[in-house]
Motif scaffolding. Structure first.
Motif: not given
Length: 128
Positions: A22-27, A30-31, A87-90
């Motif tokens: 599962t790919k975690k999206e960065i909120l 968080e960005k 950004f890419f995943q975490d």
């Protein structure tokens, strides 16, 4: 023969799907926290302080060596330019430029989001 063929297809399908992660999206928060961290580090370096930068590194041998080099530099006389992070995943990355007396040094920075906190995973000089 038909059963063997179906069995092989079934096994390939199961092994192919078992590696799905599962790919975690960065909120957005968080960005934004990474952008704030980068600006705080930049401001502290302009004041000649390196504590926040050094505490942002992930502890490993390469980063420990980099930290020792950073402690010896007077950043108060350096013009610091920072690109917008991608950004890419975490993970995230950006480019930092240090301009000293007309000479510019470029560095690639890679960040990792660990436990809700951004850490510098790689600080590498960019050579073109």
């Amino acid at each position: 023969m038909r059963r063997i063929f179906i069995f092989i297809i079934f096994v390939l399908l199961l092994t192919g799907c078992s590696n799905l992660v599962t790919k975690k999206e960065i909120l957005p928060e968080e960005k934004e926290s990474l952008v704030i961290l980068i600006e705080e580090i930049k401001q502290e370096l302009k004041e000649g302080k390196t504590q926040l930068l050094i505490s942002s590194f992930i502890p490993n041998i390469r980063n420990n060596f980099t930290q020792e080099k950073i402690k010896k530099i007077d950043f108060s006389k350096v013009n610091i330019l920072v690109s917008k992070p991608s950004f890419f995943q975490d993970k995230a990355q950006n480019i930092v430029a240090f301009n000293v007396q007309g000479t510019t040094f470029y560095y690639d920075l890679e960040y990792i989001l660990k436990n809700g906190e951004w850490k510098i995973a790689n600080f590498k000089e960019r050579r073109d």
